[in-house]
Write an enzyme that holds these catalytic residues in place. Sequence first.
Site, PDB file in Angstrom:
ATOM      1  N   ASN A 143     -25.230 -46.228  -4.777  1.00 20.45           N
ATOM      2  CA  ASN A 143     -25.952 -46.447  -3.526  1.00 20.45           C
ATOM      3  C   ASN A 143     -25.856 -45.280  -2.552  1.00 20.45           C
ATOM      4  OD1 ASN A 143     -27.227 -48.252  -1.436  1.00 20.45           O
ATOM      5  ND2 ASN A 143     -25.232 -47.962  -0.445  1.00 20.45           N
ATOM      6  N   ASP A 160     -27.339 -42.445   2.137  1.00 25.40           N
ATOM      7  CA  ASP A 160     -27.901 -43.505   1.309  1.00 25.40           C
ATOM      8  C   ASP A 160     -28.962 -42.936   0.370  1.00 25.40           C
ATOM      9  OD1 ASP A 160     -27.677 -46.532   1.140  1.00 25.40           O
ATOM     10  OD2 ASP A 160     -29.849 -46.273   1.182  1.00 25.40           O
ATOM     11  N   ASP A 172     -20.373 -50.758  -7.278  1.00 23.63           N
ATOM     12  CA  ASP A 172     -20.240 -50.990  -5.842  1.00 23.63           C
ATOM     13  C   ASP A 172     -21.601 -51.251  -5.200  1.00 23.63           C
ATOM     14  OD1 ASP A 172     -18.614 -50.868  -3.373  1.00 23.63           O
ATOM     15  OD2 ASP A 172     -19.826 -49.090  -2.954  1.00 23.63           O
ATOM     16  N   HIS A 213     -27.264 -53.665  -2.213  1.00 20.70           N
ATOM     17  CA  HIS A 213     -27.953 -52.759  -1.298  1.00 20.70           C
ATOM     18  C   HIS A 213     -28.783 -51.707  -2.019  1.00 20.70           C
ATOM     19  CE1 HIS A 213     -25.757 -54.660   1.933  1.00 20.70           C
ATOM     20  NE2 HIS A 213     -24.663 -54.532   1.201  1.00 20.70           N
ATOM     21  N   GLU A 259     -20.884 -55.673  -7.521  1.00 20.97           N
ATOM     22  CA  GLU A 259     -20.464 -56.289  -6.274  1.00 20.97           C
ATOM     23  C   GLU A 259     -21.705 -56.702  -5.501  1.00 20.97           C
ATOM     24  OE1 GLU A 259     -18.252 -55.067  -2.099  1.00 20.97           O
ATOM     25  OE2 GLU A 259     -19.724 -53.776  -3.081  1.00 20.97           O
TER      26      GLU A 259
END
Length: 929
Positions: free
Chosen positions: A189, A289, A320, A324, A354
């Site tokens: 991410n 990001d 992770d 997102h 996650e």
Amino acid sequence: MLSRSYRPNNCPQRPLLNRIAAVVMTTAVLTASAVLPAGAAPAPTPDHAAQHSIRGGISDQNFYFVMADRFSNGTTANDDGGLGADPMVSGFDPTRKGFFNGGDLKGLQDQLDYIQGLGTNSLWLTPSFKNKAVQGDGTLANSSAGYHGYWVTDFTQIDPHLGTNAELKTLIDAAHARGMKVYFDIITNHTADVIQYQETASAPYISKETEPYRTAAGEVFDDRDYAGTQDFPPLDAATSFPYTPVVPDAEKDVKVPSWLNDPTLYHNRGNTNFAGEDSLYGDFFGLDDLFTENPKVVNGMMDVYKTWIRDFGIDGFRIDTMKHVNDEFWQQFGPQVLSYAKEQGKDEFFMFGEVFDTSKTVTSKFTTKNQMQAVLDFGFQGAARSFASQSSKATGLADFFNGDDWYTDADSNVYQLPTFLGNHDMGRIGTFIAQDNPGASDSELVERDELAHELMYFSRGNPVIYYGDEQGFTGAGGDQDSRQTMFASKVQEYLDDDLLGTSSTHATDNFDTQHPLYKKISELAALAAEHPTLRSGAQQNRYAADGAGIYAFSRIDAKEQREYIVAVNNSETAQTAAIPTYEAKQPFKLVYGDAAKHAKTGQDAKLTVTVPPLSAVVYEAAGRLAKSTAAPAVVLKKPVTAAGDASRLKVTADVDGNSFYEVTFQSRTPGGEWTAIGTDDNAPYQVFHDVSSVETGTSVEYRAVVLDNRGQTSASEPKSGVVGEPTQPESVTVVGSLNTELGCTEDWQPSCEQGLMSYEPTHRLWQLSVPNLPSGTYEFKAALNGTWDENYGAGGELDGPNVAFTHSGGAVTFLYDHATNLISAVTAGQQPAAVSVPGSLNSELGCAGDWMPDCAQAQLSLDAADGLWKLSVPNLAAGSYEFKAAINGSWAENYGLAGAANGSNIALKHDGGPITFRYDPASHLVTVR
């Protein structure tokens, strides 16, 4: 027309099929049974569509999750990472919880005996790649270090504070020699914070609606049109983004591989608020990001992690911040990386992500729609804490496990999920238990800790031990406060911690193999290894007390056909229960716990067990299940849009008989072939079929094939469902023998104004709250559009039997779901002490932060006139928000979309101005006006 409904025996009625559950006094007993219509018979020949429930990926792992910097310091030579003594340069300061403390890969290898002694067969490392050593404002007090591994600059090199690539290979080889696997925590991410914005340092998020992306030629485009493809327009850092990304000269080439240094491969929209669009596009506290919709990023990340598989023999990845990253990224990354791993001989390569959410409607989409193998089971963590630490109703666990079918699809299911009790972000199970039980003795805290681990090791999924939990570590909270060193600490905050089950402190090493929690976890792992059914067997809800007490379930292996009964008791007194099983007159022997060594089911197939307080017992059947004489009949219910996710169709099968069965569901669209969409091995038999790629309004046909324990099959008649939420009726009326009590001129009036329900578009439910219905026994139905032409009764049946309802008097809420045609009456129990609306709007209400269930400004007040809780906000700023209802000032009990416990967040788009939140304690719906 009145007599047709008032006298249901005169009505044409469809047979109703019972699947589970009778309530006996104060307990709920969960069994699996069905009453099938006459003429339903098993197929005469085997149906080759029948399959066993898969155990894809893995279902027999015991993970040990460890932060290398905080575990064991094998050598002091690498403490500063070769960056010198200044902690603001090297990040090393063993007196500060936010800096490197000295642990390394060599220390991990030195302690493999200790780790394996817990019964661990999988070692999971937090990210170990080279990090930006320090981030912050340049002062020691307001900076921290990358000891945790989530600020990566070089994805090809181990962080020098932890060791070298060669030392990692040595560690992996040593673990493999012991039969242990090694998992890497990876990130796709974001990277470390290197990119700055020319316009501002604070960088609030700028939406795509406000400032869309532009190509290098200046043309507006939507990146989602390219996600999942190998095409993407060229971008210009100076003109394509809402902020202009700039990189300091000293860091222009700091990232490896080199493509990561291109600022156009990042979203560049400012900091996320963790809700809505910005949760996918925003920077995490300034971390850069990645533009994961761009195929250069997708392909680059796949190449990075394929290299670690090929060159180091990594056995799997924990991923992770999966929540997102856009769906299309995972739909490419998962299948392609898994395929590559298998080409490298890693047949059991396993990835889990996650997704920090407790709602199965949200988390399950990553294993179904997004084709990943598994996600961390945050929902289990909440349910386990509520049961073991807070002594909540045992029915809460039954309800939680009843939702497992959201994960069932053609190549994965809930048995693959890693389960855990706490972690490095939210905090430790020892912390939660101490917080939830102030004033409790150390022995009680240890018993509750052991109970939580017993539940985790005996129920479905792959248990995860967070390093230090086996030594009774606690801490003040999550994040840095839950990352203590196993070796002697110099951090004052850690030295102040109380440890459970020991007089030791963090001033000394804590590798005590005689610690009661270490010994208990080792015992649980050994028992599961001796009885593998407890790890991978089908799990069936059996019994749950309607309060603190016993929750019981069975585990059974499809091949061995020997039933285990697990009973856990969260009461502080011994409890006895008669637990349903598959076999009458079956002897059972105790294999775990303090209880009668032998027991036997009665003629009713129930096993009476007594479970000591705050503990568990496990019984194993002496014999195998009797073989079926014939495969049971199976009937499909009407496939309906799933509550909580309109992109899924809920497909349910009722199966006759009461034994171990596996039901495979198939689907096809017009002109297509039958395709397996999942196999369920416990009642209620169902799947939640992802139809997001199917055009709304399309009819999808389903069939179910049951496989009995003799290998015989039986198939249902096909039934069809329609993709997309059904068009809502103009009105829905609660019509029945209670209409005069509601104020109608007579009973059974479909046009009575007082019986009209209101539609709540947020929840997609029709609702009628009655503040004070007199006590009595009533019958009712749902009448649509003010007439009898379309009406639904019990079981959602068209023209079906009346719904019977016995009421003790007081408030009642009627609910109608047009997706399922079910109408019900619900009543509230005891009013809670407090209700709040924690969410992304809390800071706008005046709270210190968002998502605060105990914030005073987010509290609702009980309106005694109608029994509803209300909060009127004079002027809420315009924006898109998410929120839930939290009970009694904590997250232990919370309700989301459609009133579901631990459900999805409720979305709110507000134009600004006054707003009132209303919570109904009967339906648990939160509505806004």
